[in-house]
Design a protein around this motif. Structure first.
Motif, mmCIF file in Angstrom:
data_model
loop_
_atom_site.group_PDB
_atom_site.id
_atom_site.type_symbol
_atom_site.label_atom_id
_atom_site.label_comp_id
_atom_site.label_asym_id
_atom_site.label_seq_id
_atom_site.Cartn_x
_atom_site.Cartn_y
_atom_site.Cartn_z
ATOM 1 N N SER A 76 0.828 -1.210 0.000
ATOM 2 C CA SER A 76 0.000 0.000 0.000
ATOM 3 C C SER A 76 0.862 1.260 0.000
ATOM 4 O O SER A 76 0.337 2.372 0.155
ATOM 5 N N ASN A 77 2.175 1.074 -0.137
ATOM 6 C CA ASN A 77 3.157 2.172 -0.157
ATOM 7 C C ASN A 77 3.205 2.946 1.152
ATOM 8 O O ASN A 77 3.560 4.126 1.169
ATOM 9 N N GLU A 78 2.896 2.279 2.228
ATOM 10 C CA GLU A 78 3.027 2.866 3.562
ATOM 11 C C GLU A 78 4.326 2.375 4.199
ATOM 12 O O GLU A 78 4.334 1.864 5.316
ATOM 13 N N HIS A 79 5.421 2.538 3.476
ATOM 14 C CA HIS A 79 6.716 2.015 3.906
ATOM 15 C C HIS A 79 7.126 2.572 5.267
ATOM 16 O O HIS A 79 7.567 1.815 6.139
ATOM 17 N N ASP A 80 7.010 3.874 5.443
ATOM 18 C CA ASP A 80 7.409 4.485 6.711
ATOM 19 C C ASP A 80 6.528 4.003 7.863
ATOM 20 O O ASP A 80 7.028 3.699 8.953
ATOM 21 N N LYS A 81 5.232 3.873 7.616
ATOM 22 C CA LYS A 81 4.320 3.387 8.662
ATOM 23 C C LYS A 81 4.585 1.915 8.985
ATOM 24 O O LYS A 81 4.439 1.489 10.127
ATOM 25 N N LYS A 128 11.079 8.232 4.901
ATOM 26 C CA LYS A 128 10.301 9.426 4.570
ATOM 27 C C LYS A 128 11.073 10.313 3.596
ATOM 28 O O LYS A 128 10.490 10.880 2.669
ATOM 29 N N ASN A 129 12.376 10.428 3.789
ATOM 30 C CA ASN A 129 13.217 11.218 2.896
ATOM 31 C C ASN A 129 13.163 10.658 1.470
ATOM 32 O O ASN A 129 13.042 11.409 0.501
ATOM 33 N N THR A 130 13.234 9.348 1.346
ATOM 34 C CA THR A 130 13.150 8.717 0.027
ATOM 35 C C THR A 130 11.771 8.939 -0.585
ATOM 36 O O THR A 130 11.657 9.311 -1.759
#
Length: 122
Positions: A16-21, A52-54
């Motif tokens: 779901s592209n919630e990598h940081d979460k 988040k930076n990416t």
């Protein structure tokens, strides 16, 4: 050892592209990530900030688990496909293997194996 349901929840969040979460939810406070032979990044807060930076540089992203994933005790191996459309107009497509060491229901360490040439923009 993680439950299969936990791994599925982790995969769903990344897809779901919630990598940081996903890092916030599924990694230990002192977790580490390592890209190929680079020095590991350590600490969940550091890992979240790096992610988040990416993500701030990305216009669109496709994240897909290429199944099956493999689990043996506390070790989990996931094959991923990512397609990055960067804000600068370039595109990167990569496949990588993520080798994870879990501590109960959280990831303690993760090492990514991929060909860095895949990041050469199209």
């Amino acid at each position: 050892m993680p439950k299969p349901e936990t791994i599925e929840q982790f995969i769903a969040m990344v897809e779901s592209n919630e990598h940081d979460k996903a890092i916030e939810k599924f990694y230990t406070i002192d977790a580490s990530m390592q890209e190929n032979q680079s020095e590991p990044r350590v600490g969940r807060d550091n890992l979240v900030a790096n992610e988040k930076n990416t993500l701030q540089k990305v216009k669109s992203l496709v994240s897909k688990c290429i199944r099956p994933y493999f689990m043996n005790g506390d070790q989990v191996v996931i094959r991923w496909y990512f397609r990055f459309e960067w804000k600068n107009g370039t595109i990167s497509e990569i496949e990588e293997i993520a080798y994870q060491n879990w501590q109960e229901e959280l990831i303690k360490s993760e090492k990514f194996f991929y060909d860095p040439k895949q990041f050469t923009s199209m």
